[in-house]
Design an enzyme around this catalytic site. Structure first.
Site, mmCIF file in Angstrom:
data_model
loop_
_atom_site.group_PDB
_atom_site.id
_atom_site.type_symbol
_atom_site.label_atom_id
_atom_site.label_comp_id
_atom_site.label_asym_id
_atom_site.label_seq_id
_atom_site.Cartn_x
_atom_site.Cartn_y
_atom_site.Cartn_z
ATOM 1 N N LYS A 1 0.807 -1.212 0.164
ATOM 2 C CA LYS A 1 -0.001 -0.070 0.104
ATOM 3 C C LYS A 1 0.849 1.282 0.065
ATOM 4 C CE LYS A 1 0.167 1.040 4.654
ATOM 5 N NZ LYS A 1 0.434 2.036 5.605
ATOM 6 N N THR A 2 2.021 1.313 0.697
ATOM 7 C CA THR A 2 2.821 2.478 0.490
ATOM 8 C C THR A 2 3.150 2.805 -0.922
ATOM 9 O OG1 THR A 2 3.519 1.984 2.975
ATOM 10 C CG2 THR A 2 5.103 3.528 1.706
ATOM 11 N N GLN B 1 -7.032 -4.328 10.484
ATOM 12 C CA GLN B 1 -5.815 -3.993 11.373
ATOM 13 C C GLN B 1 -6.190 -2.740 12.290
ATOM 14 O OE1 GLN B 1 -1.541 -4.755 9.477
ATOM 15 N NE2 GLN B 1 -2.786 -4.585 7.674
ATOM 16 N N ASP C 1 -3.156 7.985 5.029
ATOM 17 C CA ASP C 1 -2.657 6.777 5.512
ATOM 18 C C ASP C 1 -3.177 6.379 6.743
ATOM 19 O OD1 ASP C 1 -1.106 4.419 4.958
ATOM 20 O OD2 ASP C 1 0.826 5.343 5.615
ATOM 21 N N GLU C 2 -3.223 4.878 6.819
ATOM 22 C CA GLU C 2 -3.856 4.177 8.128
ATOM 23 C C GLU C 2 -5.107 4.946 8.450
ATOM 24 O OE1 GLU C 2 -2.266 1.673 8.887
ATOM 25 O OE2 GLU C 2 -0.134 1.728 8.566
ATOM 26 N N ARG D 1 2.527 -10.614 10.590
ATOM 27 C CA ARG D 1 3.837 -9.930 10.835
ATOM 28 C C ARG D 1 4.939 -11.014 10.256
ATOM 29 N NH1 ARG D 1 2.623 -5.606 9.976
ATOM 30 N NH2 ARG D 1 0.397 -6.936 9.778
#
Length: 765
Positions: A48-49, A267, A236-237, A613
Site C-alpha cells: 500500500k505504501t 488492522q 494513510d492508516e 507479521r
C-alpha cells in the site's frame, strides 16, 4: 490560488509512465483513479505504501496539482519521512514543495500557528508532551482542593484526552460524562485545565486538532482557504483515525472531494487510544460514489500464513471483507504448540531461536510478540541465561529521559516565558536556594494576578515576599534567562543549547553527582546538542521534539526483537513467535469486561496483525499454567486457536508433556475432540475451582473442538520417582531430578539444562 502545473506526459502517455510498470493491476487502478473519493482497502503486506506514494508522484508528474496543493497525512514522523523519500525517488526536487506532508499533529500545528489568535493563543505557543499534561492536570486538581491521591493528574489527563479525541470542547461534553472524574467535577476541571493552557500560551496534542476544528467551524473564510488549497488529499492508516481527525478530514475535503484514504479495517487495533474502526467502515456513506479498490495480493507471507490469518479474521462481523493471496511457494504451516507453563514456553521458543540461528538465521530476523508486557519477563531471563542478544521495544525513549526533559525545559522557557511547566521544572535545578516556600510565593502571585510564573517572579522581586537569599537567586535566574533569550536571536540553536547547559550549572551538577548513571546522562546531553545542530531555529527543534512519536532509529541488527503486538504493527519478520494464546490473556479479559464484543473483534484483529507479521514461519503457543503478577493460574487455550483453519496448521507437542513428537499428539485424533477439551478443563483441579467460582467465560465457543490439535492436560498424580534420582530422557539425555510436583518433574539435564517433563517420559538411569 495558483493553478495546477503542466503535465510531464501527454494524455496518451499518462498510463504508460515508467513508475506504473512495477505495480500490479489493483495498485495501478489506485494510482490512476485520481478524481473523486477513493478508499484503498489495503491488506497486510499488499504494497500500500508503494501505491500511495506512486499516486502522489502521479498527481505531481501529470500536473494535476502543485506540491503545496496536496495534503498527505500519516500517523508517525517515520512514515512521513519514508513517504517523502519514496516520492523524491520518483519526482526529484518536486517533493521539497510538499509542505503539507506530515502527521496529523504536525500539520495541525502548522495551521494553528498561522491562526493562533483565533484560538486565543499567541503564535509562539508551546506544545506540551504527556508528562507536562499530567503535571498541569495535577495542578488543576490541587487548585480545586480535590484529593489527588484518589483522583490523579494522570487520570484527569486521560479523561480530557478522551474527550479531545472525540473533538469535544468543555461546552460540548455531555453533562452525564462529568461523572467520569471526581464525582461530577470532570467538566469543570476540563474548563480549568483549558484556562490554564491559555494562560500558559500552551496546547497539548489533542488541542492541535480540536483548535483547528473550532477555528474552521467559527471562521468560514479560513476553512474555505484550506478547502481551496488542498486539491487532493491522501490519508494513510485511515482505520486508526479518531473522531477529531475524522471530522478534520471531512471538513477539509468538502470542496474538491478528491480524498484518497488508505487503510485496513482488519488492522484497526488502537481503540483504546481513541481510534474508531467505524470511520473506515462508513467511508462509502460519508462520500457517496466513492471507489473502493481492494489490494489483496500479498508480497510478504506464505500461503499457509495468509490462509491461517484469513480464516481467523473471518470470525469478525464488522469488516468490509477481502481475501489475501500470494503466488509464493507454500512454505511451512503455522505451528501451534501447547506447553506446561510460561517458563517452559520461553525455554522452547529459545530452543527454536537457537536452532534457527545454527542454520544461519540472523537473530534480527526473529521476533517474539506478546499480548501483555508481563509476558516479557520469562523471555528476558531466558535470553540473558543463554547469552542471546535482544532488544525490548517500548523502553524509555531519548526525549523521555530525565536529562532530556530538563534540557528541553530550559530551551522551552527561553522560547516562551509563558511556559510555567518548564519554569517549574528547572527554576531550582540545579538547586539555587529556590525551594518549595519560594515557589509557593510565586504560584500564589501567579494565581492572584492571572499571570505566568516568570511574570510572577518579576512581581515578587518588587515586593518583600521573599527572603534575601531567595531574592538574590531569583534575580540571577530571571536575568540569565532574559540574556539567553536575547542571545537566541544571534546564536545557532546548538551553540545556545551548549551555552545554557554550561552556564546554568546543569552539566556541572551531573559531573558532581555520585550516581552510576552519570556517564550515560552526560553522553545523552552531548547527543541532544548534536540533535539541536540539525535545526536552523530553536522553534523548529522544539516543535520536532514535541511531535516525535516513532521508535529510535536503531535497526536491531543482531538482536532478537521482543515487543507487544501493538508495537509490532507495520513491521515484518521472517520468523515470528506468538506466545500466550490463552483465554483471559488473549483475548484480554480486561478488554472484554470493558467493551464486550467490540473488544473481542479488536482483539481478533490484533491476533490477525500478529500472524501477518510473519514472512516465512509463524509459531503460536499456549500454556496450561502461567504465573501472572506473582500468582500461578491455570488456563485454557484461546478461542483464537480454535478459529485457525485446520488445513493451515501443524500441531507440535511439548516434549515430555504430550509426547516427543507431533505424531504423539496426533494419536489423540482417535478420541472425540470436544471431550478431550472438556477433560483438559475438568480434570485439572485448578480449572475445576475456576468453574466452581464461575470464572470460565460463559460465552466462549468450543476451543479446538473436533480437532486433532485438542490437548488434554491431566491433573498430576503421585510420581514413582524421588528427588535427587538420576533419570534418562530420549531427547534431553541424562539428568537429576531437582523437584517433583505430582507427575511433573523438574530435571537438571547434563547437556540441556533444567526442563519440566512428565515422569512417564523418563526412565530410571
Amino acid at each position: 490560488m495558483a493553478a495546477a502545473g503542466p503535465s510531464l506526459f501527454s494524455e496518451n502517455e499518462e498510463e504508460t509512465a515508467p513508475y506504473l510498470k512495477t505495480l500490479n493491476e489493483e495498485q495501478r487502478k489506485a494510482v490512476l483513479t485520481t478524481e473523486g473519493p477513493v478508499l484503498m482497502l489495503a491488506g497486510a503486506g499488499t504494497g500500500k505504501t508503494r501505491a500511495l506514494t506512486t499516486r502522489l508522484a502521479h498527481l505531481l508528474n501529470t500536473g494535476r496539482a502543485q506540491p503545496w496543493q496536496i495534503l498527505a497525512v500519516t500517523f508517525t514522523n517515520k512514515a512521513a519521512r519514508e513517504m517523502k523519500d519514496r516520492i523524491a525517488a520518483l519526482v526529484g526536487d518536486h517533493v521539497e514543495g510538499m509542505k503539507w506532508l506530515g502527521t496529523f499533529h504536525s500539520i495541525g500545528a502548522q495551521i494553528l500557528r498561522r491562526h493562533a489568535e483565533l484560538a486565543g493563543l499567541k503564535s509562539s505557543f508551546t506544545i506540551l508532551d504527556a508528562d507536562d499534561q499530567t503535571r498541569l492536570a495535577k495542578q488543576v486538581i490541587e487548585a480545586a482542593n480535590i484529593d489527588e491521591k484518589r483522583w490523579t493528574g494522570r487520570g484527569l489527563a486521560m479523561v480530557i484526552d478522551g474527550w479531545k479525541n472525540r473533538g469535544l470542547t468543555p461546552d460540548k461534553v455531555p453533562a452525564n460524562e462529568a461523572y467520569h472524574f471526581a464525582d461530577g467535577k470532570g467538566i469543570d476541571l476540563y474548563k480549568a485545565y483549558q484556562a490554564r493552557l491559555t494562560t500558559l500560551n500552551a496546547v497539548d496534542f489533542g488541542d492541535l486538532l480540536v483548535h483547528n476544528l473550532t477555528i474552521f467551524q467559527n471562521n468560514a473564510d479560513v476553512l474555505e482557504e484550506y478547502q481551496r488549497r488542498f486539491r487532493y488529499m491522501l490519508v494513510d492508516e485511515y482505520q486508526d483515525t479518531n473522531v477529531a481527525q475524522y471530522l478534520w478530514l471531512r471538513l477539509l475535503a468538502q470542496k474538491h472531494k478528491n480524498i484518497c484514504c488508505v487503510g485496513d479495517d482488519d488492522q484497526s487495533i488502537y481503540g483504546w487510544r481513541g481510534a474508531e474502526v467505524e470511520n473506515i467502515l462508513r467511508f462509502e456513506k460519508d462520500f457517496p460514489g466513492a471507489e473502493v479498490i481492494r489490494l489483496e495480493r500479498n508480497y510478504r507471507s506464505t500461503p499457509s500464513i495468509l490462509g491461517a490469518a484469513s480464516g481467523l479474521i473471518e470470525a469478525n462481523k464488522e469488516r468490509l471483507g477481502k481475501t489475501l493471496w500470494t503466488d509464493a511457494e507454500d512454505g511451512e504451516k503455522v505451528k501451534v504448540r501447547g506447553v506446561w507453563d510460561g517458563e517452559e514456553e520461553a525455554r522452547l521458543i529459545c530452543d527454536d531461536i537457537e536452532s534457527e540461528q545454527s542454520k544461519g538465521r540472523a537473530l534480527s530476523d526473529m521476533a517474539v510478540l506478546v499480548r501483555a508486557s508481563f509476558q516479557m519477563r520469562a523471555f528476558e531471563e531466558r535470553f540473558n541465561t543463554l547469552g542471546l542478544a535482544y532488544r525490548v521495544v517500548g523502553g524509555p525513549r531519548f526525549y523521555e529521559r530525565e536529562e532530556s526533559r530538563d534540557a528541553l525545559s530550559y530551551l522551552r522557557l527561553i522560547r516562551s516565558s509563558d511556559d510555567d511547566l518548564a519554569f517549574d521544572r528547572i527554576v531550582n535545578k540545579p538547586k539555587r536556594g529556590l525551594g518549595d516556600k519560594a515557589l509557593q510565593v510565586l504560584h500564589k502571585i501567579a494565581r492572584a494576578q492571572g499571570v505566568p510564573l516568570m511574570a510572577a517572579a518579576r512581581i515578587a522581586l518588587e515586593s518583600d515576599d521573599l527572603h534575601a537569599a531567595a531574592r538574590r537567586s531569583l534575580v540571577n535566574f530571571v536575568d540569565t534567562v532574559d540574556r539567553w533569550a536575547r542571545d537566541a536571536k544571534d546564536m545557532t540553536p546548538a551553540d545556545l543549547a551548549e551555552l545554557v547547559l554550561e552556564e546554568s550549572g546543569y552539566i556541572e551538577m551531573w559531573k558532581n553527582s555520585k550516581s552510576p548513571q552519570v556517564p550515560g546522562k552526560l553522553d545523552n546531553l552531548k547527543e541532544l546538542i548534536q540533535a539541536v545542530s540539525e535545526f536552523d531555529t530553536l522553534e523548529g527543534y522544539l516543535d520536532h521534539v514535541a511531535l516525535v512519536s516513532e521508535l529510535s532509529e536503531d535497526t536491531g541488527d543482531g538482536q532478537i526483537w521482543l515487543m507487544t503486538l501493538h508495537a509490532a504493527k507495520g513491521l515484518e519478520f521472517p520468523v515470528v513467535f506468538l506466545p500466550g494464546w490463552e483465554e483471559e490473556i488473549f483475548p484480554s479479559k480486561r478488554s472484554l469486561d470493558e467493551k464486550g464484543n467490540a473488544a473481542l473483534e479488536e482483539e481478533r484483529r490484533l491476533a490477525y496483525v500478529g500472524v501477518t507479521r510473519a514472512e516465512e514461519s509463524c509459531r503460536i503457543s499456549f500454556a496450561a499454567n502461567r504465573q501472572i503478577y506473582g500468582r500461578w493460574q491455570t488456563a485454557i487455550p484461546s478461542r483464537f486457536v480454535d478459529e485457525l483453519p485446520e488445513e493451515h496448521v501443524d500441531v507440535v507437542s511439548e516434549p515430555g508433556l504430550y509426547g516427543n513428537s507431533a505424531s504423539d499428539l496426533a494419536s489423540h485424533s482417535s478420541f472425540d475432540g470436544a471431550k478431550l477439551r472438556e477433560d483438559a478443563y475438568y480434570d485439572n483441579p485448578g480449572w475445576r475451582r475456576a468453574r466452581a467460582s464461575g470464572a470460565r467465560p460463559a460465552s466462549s465457543p468450543p476451543l479446538l473442538e473436533g480437532r486433532a490439535k485438542t490437548v488434554s492436560v491431566s491433573a498430576p498424580g503421585a510420581s514413582k520417582f524421588s528427588k535427587g534420582q538420576r533419570v534418562f530422557h530420549q531427547k534431553f539425555g541424562y539428568g537429576k531430578i531437582q523437584s517433583i510436583e505430582g507427575q511433573k518433574l523438574t530435571v537438571e539435564f547434563e547437556h540441556s539444562g533444567p526442563k519440566k517433563v512428565i515422569d512417564t517420559f523418563v526412565e530410571a538411569a
